[in-house]
Write an enzyme that holds these catalytic residues in place. Sequence first.
Site, PDB file in Angstrom:
ATOM      1  N   GLU A 119       0.832  -1.209   0.000  1.00  0.00           N
ATOM      2  CA  GLU A 119       0.000   0.000   0.000  1.00  0.00           C
ATOM      3  C   GLU A 119       0.871   1.264   0.000  1.00  0.00           C
ATOM      4  O   GLU A 119       0.665   2.190   0.789  1.00  0.00           O
ATOM      5  CB  GLU A 119      -0.957  -0.024   1.194  1.00  0.00           C
ATOM      6  CG  GLU A 119      -1.855  -1.242   1.218  1.00  0.00           C
ATOM      7  CD  GLU A 119      -2.866  -1.239   2.367  1.00  0.00           C
ATOM      8  OE1 GLU A 119      -2.743  -0.378   3.266  1.00  0.00           O
ATOM      9  OE2 GLU A 119      -3.783  -2.084   2.356  1.00  0.00           O
ATOM     10  N   GLU A 266      -5.310  -9.013  -0.040  1.00  0.00           N
ATOM     11  CA  GLU A 266      -5.647  -9.080   1.387  1.00  0.00           C
ATOM     12  C   GLU A 266      -7.152  -8.927   1.568  1.00  0.00           C
ATOM     13  O   GLU A 266      -7.755  -8.021   1.011  1.00  0.00           O
ATOM     14  CB  GLU A 266      -4.961  -7.965   2.197  1.00  0.00           C
ATOM     15  CG  GLU A 266      -3.460  -8.074   2.321  1.00  0.00           C
ATOM     16  CD  GLU A 266      -2.877  -6.923   3.147  1.00  0.00           C
ATOM     17  OE1 GLU A 266      -3.638  -6.260   3.893  1.00  0.00           O
ATOM     18  OE2 GLU A 266      -1.666  -6.673   3.038  1.00  0.00           O
TER      19      GLU A 266
END
Length: 495
Positions: A119, A266
């Site tokens: 991220e 995820e």
Amino acid sequence: MMPEKWLAIVLLLLVGMFCNALGAFVGVNIGTDVSNLPSASVLVGILKAHQITHVRLYDADAHMLNALANTGIEVVVGVTNEEVLGIGQSPSTAATWINRNVAAYVPSTNITAIAVGSEVLTSIPHAAPVLVPAMNYLHKALVASNLNFQIKVSAPQSLDIIPRPFPPSTATFNSTWNSTIYQMLQFLKNTNSYFMLNAYPYYGYTNGDGIFPIDYALFRPLPSVKQIVDPNTLFHYESMLDAMVDAAYYSVQAFNFSVVPVVVTESGWPWLGGANEPDATVENAETFNSNLIRRVLNNSGPPSQPDIPINTYIYELLNEDKRSGPVSERNWGVFLTNGTAVYPLSWSTSLQATGNSTTVFCVAKEGADSDDLEKGLNWACGQSQVNCTAIQEGQPCYSPNTYQNHASYAYNDYYQKMRSGGGTCDFRGTATTTTADPSYGSCIFSGSSSNSSSSGGTSPSSAFAPESLSSRSPTQQVPRLGVLIPAMLLILISL
């Protein structure tokens, strides 16, 4: 490179392509912020014991990569956020990283992808300018090592880079990152890679100010008055994850790119939280991950891309008790450090209804509350367009005249018709799956080998469309075996 190593790599590539061609998969993330972290061999033992075929590492730990050798498990290795800056500024650093962390382990270890950072755009935004250069340098190093066809390069991003993911059809990436995202998508398209998305319905629900029902986040069936529909496309969304993935697809299309496949790197649900986290429970975590596995393994995509499976990595294998933040942040693990499951999950593809595989039926749980069964039965027969004729008086499935029996029939009819579009077997916890055919006498349940007309069904029609969602590719297909085999033979002949 010696001919033997060429042959080994080609064979590994062939096996990897065969595995991809077989359909959807569910993998697991392995984080390491764990006190008393088990050895790599113990961790791999857990994976093998539960037939987990795909794993994502957040780094390129040598012990794990060695332990994963000769297991066949497909591995995503990670470039840490701390490494992104150096690799993004130096091709030689990227080449060294590939030689040390990838080339040294293949083909014994089945590395299939590199996740560049975690991220990056939202967690270390100052590194954004070097993110795509880092991806390019790593890819070029793979090309130099003749590994670029086996190993893809991508970069996991949070759903937070899409400010308004609902309705999916109007979703766009945060314009702050337009330049970087455009370059990333161009890279993914050029290298035939995929977009890595971290998508958490748990946060979509808990941060959603009550806009969405929890059943929507947990893949549970919704009553007709609460159906979630995109007002622009009229697509029905039976799960929040489907909507999140579609938001990514539409955001990519907003850049005028043809489809780049989305892989969910995820997703999960915490099983323990603090006093202000009432939804972090073992029951909800088990429901979410069980239904997630069933949803993914039905081998279909979200409404806008029905032919592209939503391959997903569950977060995560073990609790990372050393992480900071709320209690829930440390309790996402599916297993304890001794290998005991926190709650039961079936990772097997036996639930995938393909070919001649074992048929799975959906029936009411023994001992389920009769009031809850009545509600589930009324919804199934009254609003979901299930055919309940067989359980009417005088019909073959009427007797025994019990909620248990009638709900089982209705639940199963719904499940057989709707699971290809994400329908689940839960019904507020009153249903469960079984491979035992519940048919009896002249009462034949949908899906039974005695019933040749079990397919069909349509989506519920009554719906509403929420205005917003708070949250934390169409042409690219899975390779067909008939094309892969001649291609691999040509490569072998040319060696």
